[in-house]
Design a protein around this motif. Structure first.
Motif, mmCIF file in Angstrom:
data_model
loop_
_atom_site.group_PDB
_atom_site.id
_atom_site.type_symbol
_atom_site.label_atom_id
_atom_site.label_comp_id
_atom_site.label_asym_id
_atom_site.label_seq_id
_atom_site.Cartn_x
_atom_site.Cartn_y
_atom_site.Cartn_z
ATOM 1 N N PHE A 764 -1.989 15.978 -13.544
ATOM 2 C CA PHE A 764 -1.921 15.396 -12.207
ATOM 3 C C PHE A 764 -2.131 13.908 -12.357
ATOM 4 N N GLN A 765 -1.160 13.153 -11.935
ATOM 5 C CA GLN A 765 -1.200 11.718 -12.146
ATOM 6 C C GLN A 765 -0.854 11.030 -10.843
ATOM 7 N N THR A 766 -1.560 9.944 -10.532
ATOM 8 C CA THR A 766 -1.302 9.302 -9.245
ATOM 9 C C THR A 766 -0.860 7.848 -9.367
ATOM 10 N N GLN A 767 -0.789 7.334 -10.557
ATOM 11 C CA GLN A 767 -0.379 5.932 -10.665
ATOM 12 C C GLN A 767 0.214 5.662 -12.040
ATOM 13 N N LEU A 768 0.594 4.428 -12.222
ATOM 14 C CA LEU A 768 1.157 4.017 -13.497
ATOM 15 C C LEU A 768 0.056 4.022 -14.555
ATOM 16 N N PRO A 769 0.266 4.662 -15.698
ATOM 17 C CA PRO A 769 -0.760 4.635 -16.742
ATOM 18 C C PRO A 769 -0.980 3.200 -17.206
ATOM 19 N N SER A 770 -2.231 2.784 -17.248
ATOM 20 C CA SER A 770 -2.467 1.364 -17.494
ATOM 21 C C SER A 770 -3.352 1.088 -18.700
ATOM 22 N N LEU A 771 -3.750 2.113 -19.416
ATOM 23 C CA LEU A 771 -4.630 1.880 -20.564
ATOM 24 C C LEU A 771 -4.192 2.734 -21.737
ATOM 25 N N GLY A 772 -4.469 2.221 -22.916
ATOM 26 C CA GLY A 772 -4.283 3.009 -24.119
ATOM 27 C C GLY A 772 -2.821 3.257 -24.446
ATOM 28 N N ALA A 773 -2.605 4.218 -25.316
ATOM 29 C CA ALA A 773 -1.239 4.528 -25.724
ATOM 30 C C ALA A 773 -0.441 4.971 -24.508
ATOM 31 N N GLY A 774 0.824 4.652 -24.532
ATOM 32 C CA GLY A 774 1.695 5.106 -23.461
ATOM 33 C C GLY A 774 1.524 4.370 -22.158
ATOM 34 N N LEU A 775 0.939 3.180 -22.212
ATOM 35 C CA LEU A 775 0.801 2.448 -20.951
ATOM 36 C C LEU A 775 2.159 1.903 -20.510
ATOM 37 N N LEU A 776 2.321 1.806 -19.233
ATOM 38 C CA LEU A 776 3.627 1.447 -18.695
ATOM 39 C C LEU A 776 3.499 0.255 -17.765
ATOM 40 N N GLN A 777 4.564 -0.513 -17.689
ATOM 41 C CA GLN A 777 4.610 -1.608 -16.724
ATOM 42 C C GLN A 777 5.560 -1.227 -15.593
ATOM 43 N N SER A 778 5.315 -1.850 -14.490
ATOM 44 C CA SER A 778 6.224 -1.603 -13.380
ATOM 45 C C SER A 778 7.594 -2.201 -13.703
ATOM 46 N N ARG A 779 8.615 -1.403 -13.554
ATOM 47 C CA ARG A 779 9.944 -1.891 -13.905
ATOM 48 C C ARG A 779 10.848 -1.993 -12.687
ATOM 49 N N GLU A 780 10.328 -1.541 -11.560
ATOM 50 C CA GLU A 780 11.219 -1.508 -10.413
ATOM 51 C C GLU A 780 11.203 -2.825 -9.675
ATOM 52 N N ASP A 781 12.375 -3.298 -9.362
ATOM 53 C CA ASP A 781 12.485 -4.468 -8.517
ATOM 54 C C ASP A 781 12.879 -3.980 -7.125
ATOM 55 N N PRO A 782 11.953 -4.072 -6.183
ATOM 56 C CA PRO A 782 12.237 -3.500 -4.859
ATOM 57 C C PRO A 782 13.499 -4.064 -4.227
ATOM 58 N N ASN A 783 13.867 -5.264 -4.620
ATOM 59 C CA ASN A 783 15.060 -5.847 -4.019
ATOM 60 C C ASN A 783 16.339 -5.181 -4.510
ATOM 61 N N GLN A 784 16.210 -4.485 -5.615
ATOM 62 C CA GLN A 784 17.400 -3.857 -6.186
ATOM 63 C C GLN A 784 17.599 -2.432 -5.674
ATOM 64 N N ARG A 785 16.704 -1.991 -4.778
ATOM 65 C CA ARG A 785 16.766 -0.583 -4.396
ATOM 66 C C ARG A 785 18.086 -0.195 -3.762
#
Lengths: 1221, 144
Positions: A764-785
């Motif tokens: 169960f995950q509620t947000q972008l993983p932000s620590l340790g291995a497998g951390l992710l950055q936000s890649r979405e540009d809302p203007n491109q939706r």
């Protein structure tokens, strides 16, 4: 997949169909390696056992009965029949109850007797003197077997139920083995496959019969008469030697009478049961023999079933009988095992309990097929029996489901049909042959019934017309631009392969197995010409209401390609069968010669394996790499601030507490919990602790398990601690300030924890993983939706999750992801953890337990289904097809371990798969092709099981026939899968072009084959008339739409769903169903579980159908919308919604109140009916005409024009333009 | 007869070419094992990966040597493959840690047959170039 892989995915051409065609060359370069020969089958089991071990057991165990049974078979053969009978009775049947067996068994065996030259009326005549008849029967079978078989002594016993009705599983189940007979019969169970038939729960005739057998001891004077015969015998209420009249009655009963004819007899309950049994099994002429046999065989099943039944008799009997359940020593596990599944199924189905509405089955191959006697009986009844007419018998069945003639004639390929007519004569007079069908059975039955009827009609038409002049309906040219109402009023049924009736009847249900082309083109060139995708759509682990489960020592398979024996093989003679996939001639193993259902010997073609295209085998230890794993569940929960804020923990813990006992599993079931924010928390739940211990690991760079042994604990031993933890968990983190999420390390820890056993990890995950291995950055540009050009980031940002998933898959661990997020969480990357480990993905955008109650409710319902549905562990699925065809791409969540083998760490009933096929060699020398999927899995009860589906399709050589057989829904689902791959590997616009081109190519290819058409019109064959509409629907689907604002996660989730949903659900997602519900009537309504479900006609998805005076229901698969028009009838609003007028309806309404009005009842029963059987329980939104939520509703009206996309008519014009270019 | 730098290049490439032939054969066997179910793609892809980078390096080394030795014809013959290797190397999934062969994708019949074809083509190319280098080596040794 890297750069050169582009060429397999010919991005350049951006056309899907050509690509499909182009695969034929693949494998041309196959080197001179070992070649295809060593197909290792699903797992470790390769060796076909030459001699079933059961036979080995026989001799020893046979000793016991032979004590009671001094005459050797050989000797008997020399005796005159009558004297023999005498011998039998005097020698053997010392216990009076045993004699009661005879009349019944006399009826049971007419077939066998007939086979040896008795005239058809014989059973009747002889029936009046049961003793002699029985003797005759048994002795004849002795004659036969001893003459022909080395195994005759044993075989004899089993094949002549009169003497030792081999109610093996009854014996082994119901009673402790107390005497010699017993030992023997249990062995027989081991040696001969016992077929339990977990069919219709409610009206199961076998179930009833079983009671009678359980009743036996109470009735019989000697309880120790564990003599297997008793089960049938005692149900016969008559005292020993039953008077002729009685006998007659019984036959009546068999032939279709019910209770009345029995009224003379003694035992009310047993009698009752038996008669029900008869009515239930009327279907088959052989009903009695098969009945009793399968009854005995399926006994264990029924034991579990009973608690569900409403009949008081039943339940009391059960109480009595269940005390004697301890399985016999010889075979402790198997019979019980075969029980489990049906009961699970039943529970899930929640079936109607009335027992009389039995045996018409939704699937064409129902019992009678299993029993194996029906069709030849029909044949004989019409051909040779003196009085074949079923009319004389009162027919208790409300409505015959299948027309008689359909049961005739054998599927071709059986080498020795000559044997059968004579064989079956005896039963002919008895039979009524019509399976009684109940109109009020379960939700889908009525459909199933209409459906074969329609199919037969259309297919027989098709069969005629394909060869002769008039065109089949599916080829009728339709001018798409002229046809205003292209969408039919009723749901679209899958086309039925143009096979002869028997094969059609035996064929796999389209719900489990569909092919995009039901007429397979003969050559790849022809397929290329047709420009249609060729592939299979699978739903292999679907919840089935009935499924023959076969326990057998030897699972009969082709020696070269390892295909399981199936209804489409051909028997060259009694001893050899020819594989329908590789055409190798194989021997029929000795064990297979005996048919446990009819209890006859020498009829391999009547075995359940050969009578059902969907069967399940209980696999032996050959099919295990290791002992079957227990069910292991690990929950990995995000408890960062964000998660606590969203409040999902409360719902999860609540659901878990409620369903803890319903988690599938046996006594070994293990469960564990982990939570994580910036650190990882483990919970020690070891039995004996006073309260759960929380262990915190803060070293997320190098995760270790603090106490490896006590984190995954036995569910039953530590239940109290688990409950404590679940109660405490929602409040443990309420004040947390930790916003980080170390998902990657938590997953690594979970993998370490699970790797010794394998099992299921629910994340169960509620947000972008932000620590340790497998951390992710936000890649979405809302203007491109809402960009119309490029949609980026559909692929994963990191390989971490994929690698982790592959590791998990290797350790038989599946990772299921629940993403409950209010912002972008990079589902494209996170989804990899489930994609490659055969998990499933749930996504709840903007989840909040109070602000978004509909999502919360959805989560709750989904969790309930998720936690309690069936599950299979350490599974592999192999798909085989006839030589000449080959698979080249798979779609779904799994790891492809070899060219035709999918590794599935877990399998769940809601998982669908798709396979693309290519034709590598011309299929000129065959008229049929077959596909077989075999799913080998460990059930939650720790059994190895193999579920086999076999589909048979005809091969055609003309393009017109190919078009005639297009299954447009399957084709669209396969195209959707391919388009998802294309949009990830190439780009979204490429995929969209490919979809449009698929329509353009196929329609222009069709246009060029039909010469006499005016080329200005857009013509499609009737089978393809919905193709453009569905493709347009796909283009407007969240996954592929452009120009409309779509969040990246939503889009990716839609793609994930396309990849792993089974066809039925996927079609709803692509093309929702719209109904008008403010004027529901009972016209054409169907009955489900005593409720009347109205069937309003389908409306096309266009605003022109929405009138302000109406209310409409849109079924989008995972969500329902009810749109209320502005000037909707106040009566409707008041009766159904419970508000006085339109203005007072609240903006957010997610439930229909339970009002006591007719229209409310209709609307609710309709919605409930639609909701049944959905993996994702749909949530309901009531949308007012003027509310802001109506855009949600209107975006599904795909035939209308939007600012960014064509209307349907414009789309047609566009296609026409493309074709003319 | 003189021992020029070009001759040295050819001699070295002769030896290394033998290694490349070995790699290519390894690939062929590996993919064949995959096709015939002997191994799991996960097990199989790892050793294959280990060989991909050395192969690319060795081949790049050839090209550099031939460039230095001003053997234009030989260089010209090798450049297309060099570009192919570059393209392949930079066109990898996500992290590019996986290099060419992605376990989940490799079993796709199209991908697999592509990989097999690629391996066979490379084997043919390396074999031919082996004899070509042999010829060139002798030629340079003899001619100058």
């Amino acid at each position: 997949m890297s750069a050169p892989a582009e060429s397999p995915h010919p991005a350049a051409s951006a056309r899907i169909p050509p690509k499909l065609g182009g695969a034929s060359a693949s494998g041309a370069a196959a080197p001179a390696g070992p070649g295809p020969a060593p197909h290792q089958q699903n797992g470790p089991a390769q060796n076909q056992m030459q001699i079933p071990s059961g036979y080995g057991l026989h001799p020893q165990n046979y000793i016991a009965p032979s004590g009671h049974y001094p005459q050797g078979p050989g000797k008997m053969t020399s005796l005159p029949l009558d004297s023999q009978c005498g011998d039998y009775y005097s020698g053997l049947y010392t216990v009076p109850t045993q004699n009661m067996v005879t009349p019944n068994t006399a009826n049971q065996q007419p077939g066998a007797q007939q086979m040896y030259g008795r005239g058809p009326p014989a059973p009747h005549i002889v029936g009046s003197t049961p003793g002699s008849f029985q003797g005759a029967t048994s002795s004849t079978s002795h004659l036969h077997t001893s003459a022909s078989q080395p195994y005759s002594p044993f075989v004899n016993h089993y094949s002549s139920p009169a003497m030792y009705p081999a109610n093996s599983s009854v014996a082994s189940q119901g009673f402790p083995s107390t005497c010699g007979h017993y030992a023997m019969s249990t062995v027989s169970n081991a040696a001969y496959p016992s077929v339990s038939y977990p069919s219709l729960p409610a009206g199961d005739p076998y179930g009833q019969q079983m009671f009678t057998s359980q009743n036996a001891p109470t009735v019989g004077p000697v309880r120790e008469d564990s003599f297997p015969g008793h089960s049938t015998a005692i149900s016969h209420p008559a005292p020993l030697p039953p008077p002729p009249s009685h006998q007659y009655h019984q036959q009546q009963g068999l032939s279709g009478c019910n209770t009345l004819s029995w009224s003379a007899s003694g035992l009310p309950s047993a009698q009752d049961n038996l008669t029900r049994n008869h009515t239930g099994s009327l279907a088959t002429p052989n009903s009695n023999p098969t009945n009793t046999v399968s009854d005995s065989l399926s006994c264990p099943v029924m034991q579990n079933v009973q608690p569900l039944k409403s009949s008081p008799v039943v339940s009391t009997v059960l109480g009595a009988s269940s005390t004697r359940v301890p399985p016999a020593a010889n075979r402790p596990v198997e019979p019980v095992a075969s029980v489990t599944q049906p009961s699970e199924l039943l529970q899930q189905k929640g079936v109607d309990s009335s027992s009389t509405t039995s045996s018409a089955s939704p699937m064409p191959n129902s019992y009678d097929a299993l029993e194996g006697g029906s069709y030849p009986d029909m044949l004989s009844s019409s051909a040779s029996s003196p009085a074949p007419d079923p009319a004389p018998e009162p027919d208790p069945a409300p409505a015959p489901s299948a027309p008689q003639p359909s049961k005739m004639a054998k599927p071709f390929g059986y080498g020795y049909p000559t044997l059968q007519p004579g064989y079956q004569n005896a039963t002919a007079p008895l039979n009524s042959g019509v399976p009684p069908s109940s109109p009020v059975y379960s939700g889908f039955q009525p459909y199933a019934q209409q459906y074969p009827g329609m199919n037969q009609l259309s297919s027989s038409l098709g069969g005629l017309s394909l060869q002769s002049s008039p065109q089949p309906e599916s080829l009728r040219p339709v001018n798409l631009t002229q046809e205003r109402n292209i969408l039919p009023m009723t749901p679209v049924w899958p086309p039925v392969p143009n096979l002869n009736l028997d094969l059609k009847k035996l064929n796999c249900s389209p719900d489990s197995f569909r092919c995009t082309l039901t007429n397979i083109p003969q050559t790849q060139a022809l397929l290329n010409k047709a420009k249609l995708p060729l592939g299979l759509l699978l739903h292999p682990f679907r919840d089935l209401t009935q499924l023959p489960v076969i326990t057998s020592n030897t699972i009969v398979r082709c020696r070269s390609c390892r295909t399981y024996i199936n209804p489409f093989v051909s028997f060259i003679d009694q001893r050899r069968w020819k594989c329908n996939l590789c055409y190798r001639v194989n021997d029929v193993p000795e064990e297979f010669m005996y048919n446990p259902v009819t209890r006859s010997y020498g009829e391999p073609h009547k075995r359940p394996e050969v009578q059902n295209s969907t069967v399940e085998f209980i696999a032996s230890s050959d099919y295990m790499l290791r002992p079957p794993q227990p069910a292991v569940y690990l929950f990995v929960l995000d408890v960062s601030h964000n998660a606590v804020e969203a409040g999902y923990l409360t719902i999860l813990c609540q659901s878990l507490l409620e369903n803890l006992d319903k988690l599938p599993g046996d006594s070994r079931t293990r469960i564990g919990f982990m939570t994580f924010d910036s650190t990882i928390h483990f919970y020690n739940l070891q039995e004996g602790l006073s309260q759960p211990q929380m262990l915190i690991v803060s070293d997320i760079d190098d995760v270790f398990l603090p106490t490896p042994d006590s984190l995954l604990v036995n569910l039953y031993e530590s239940k109290e601690l688990i409950k404590d933890l679940l109660t405490a968990l929602p409040n443990m983190f309420t004040n947390t300030r930790e916003t980080h999420s170390a998902l990657g390390p938590a997953l690594q820890a979970a993998f370490k924890l699970m790797s010794p056993t394998g099992g299921r990890v629910s994340v169960f995950q509620t947000q972008l993983p932000s620590l340790g291995a497998g951390l992710l950055q936000s890649r979405e540009d809302p203007n491109q939706r809402s960009s119309t050009k490029v949609v980026q980031h559909l692929g994963p940002a990191t390989d971490f999750y994929k690698k982790l998933a592959l590791d998990c898959s290797g350790q038989q661990t599946a990772v299921d992801l629940f993403l409950l997020s209010s912002q972008y969480s990079d589902l494209a990357s996170l989804a990899c953890m489930s994609k490659y480990s055969a998990g499933c993905i749930y996504y709840y955008p903007s989840f909040h337990f109070t602000h978004n109650p509909s999502q919360a409710e959805k989560l709750q319902k989904d969790l309930k289904r998720y936690l309690t549905r069936k599950i299979g562990f350490e599974a592999v699925m192999r798909i085989r097809c006839t030589k000449g065809l080959s698979m080249h791409t798979f779609h779904g969540n799994f790891f492809v371990r070899s060219t035709d083998l999918l590794s599935l760490a877990n399998i769940n009933p809601d998982a669908g798969f798709a396979v693309q096929l290519s034709i590598e060699e011309n299929l000129t020398d065959t008229s049929l092709v077959c596909f077989q999927t075999a799913l080998l899995y460990t059930s939650s009860k720790g059994e190895r099981r193999i579920r086999v589906h076999t589909l048979c399709l005809p091969v055609v050589s003309s393009l017109a026939d190919v078009y005639a057989g297009v299954d447009v829904q399957a084709a669209i689902c396969l195209l959707a899968n391919m388009a998802v791959d294309r949009s990830i590997s190439s780009s979204l616009s490429d995929a969209r072009d490919a979809l449009v081109n698929a329509v353009v190519d196929s329609l222009s290819a069709y246009g060029s084959t039909v010469s006499n058409l005016q080329h200005s019109a857009l013509i499609a064959p009737s089978s393809l008339k919905l193709f453009p509409l569905y493709v347009l629907a796909l283009l407007k689907q969240k996954a592929f739409r452009t120009g409309t604002s779509t969040r990246l996660d939503d889009r990716v989730y839609a793609m994930c769903q396309i990849k792993c949903q089974p066809l039925v659900h996927l079609m709803k997602m692509i093309h929702p169903n719209l109904y008008r519900i403010d004027r529901l009537t009972d016209e054409g309504a169907i009955h489900v579980n005593d409720r009347v479900v109205p069937q309003p006609p389908l409306q096309k998805l266009s605003a022109e159908k929405l009138t302000r005076e109406g209310a409409f229901l849109m079924d989008c698969g995972s969500v329902f919308y009810i749109w209320i028009g502005k000037s909707c009838d106040n009566n409707f609003i008041e009766d159904v919604l419970g508000y006085p007028n339109f203005a007072s309806i609240p903006q957010k309404m997610t439930h229909l109140p339970e009002l006591d009005t007719l229209s409310s009842e209709r609307a609710r029963s309709f919605i409930t009916w639609l909701r049944d059987n959905r993996p994702l329980s749909p949530i309901l939104h009531v949308v007012k005409d003027e509310s802001p939520a109506k855009t949600e509703f209107f975006q599904h009206l795909i035939e209308d024009r939007t600012e960014a996309a064509f209307s349907y008519y414009e789309f047609l014009l566009h296609i026409q333009q493309q074709i003319c270019k | 007869m003189a021992f020029t730098f070009a001759a040295f290049c050819y001699m070295l490439s002769l030896v290394l070419c033998a290694a490349l032939i070995f790699f290519a054969i390894w690939h062929i066997i590996a993919f064949d094992e995959l096709r015939t179910d002997f191994k799991s793609p996960i097990d199989q892809c790892n050793p294959v990966h280990a060989l991909v980078l050395p192969e690319y390096c060795i081949h790049s080394l050839f090209c550099i040597m031939f460039l230095c030795a001003q053997e234009w014809l030989t260089l010209g013959l090798n450049v297309p493959l060099l570009f192919y290797h570059f393209w392949r190397y930079f066109h990898c999934p996500a992290d590019s840690s996986e290099l060419a062969y992605d376990p989940p994708a490799v079993m796709n019949a199209d991908t697999l047959s592509y990989c097999q074809k690629e391996a066979w083509c490379k084997l043919a190319f390396y074999l031919l170039s082996f004899f070509y280098y042999l010829y060139c080596m002798i030629y340079t040794l003899v001619s100058s």
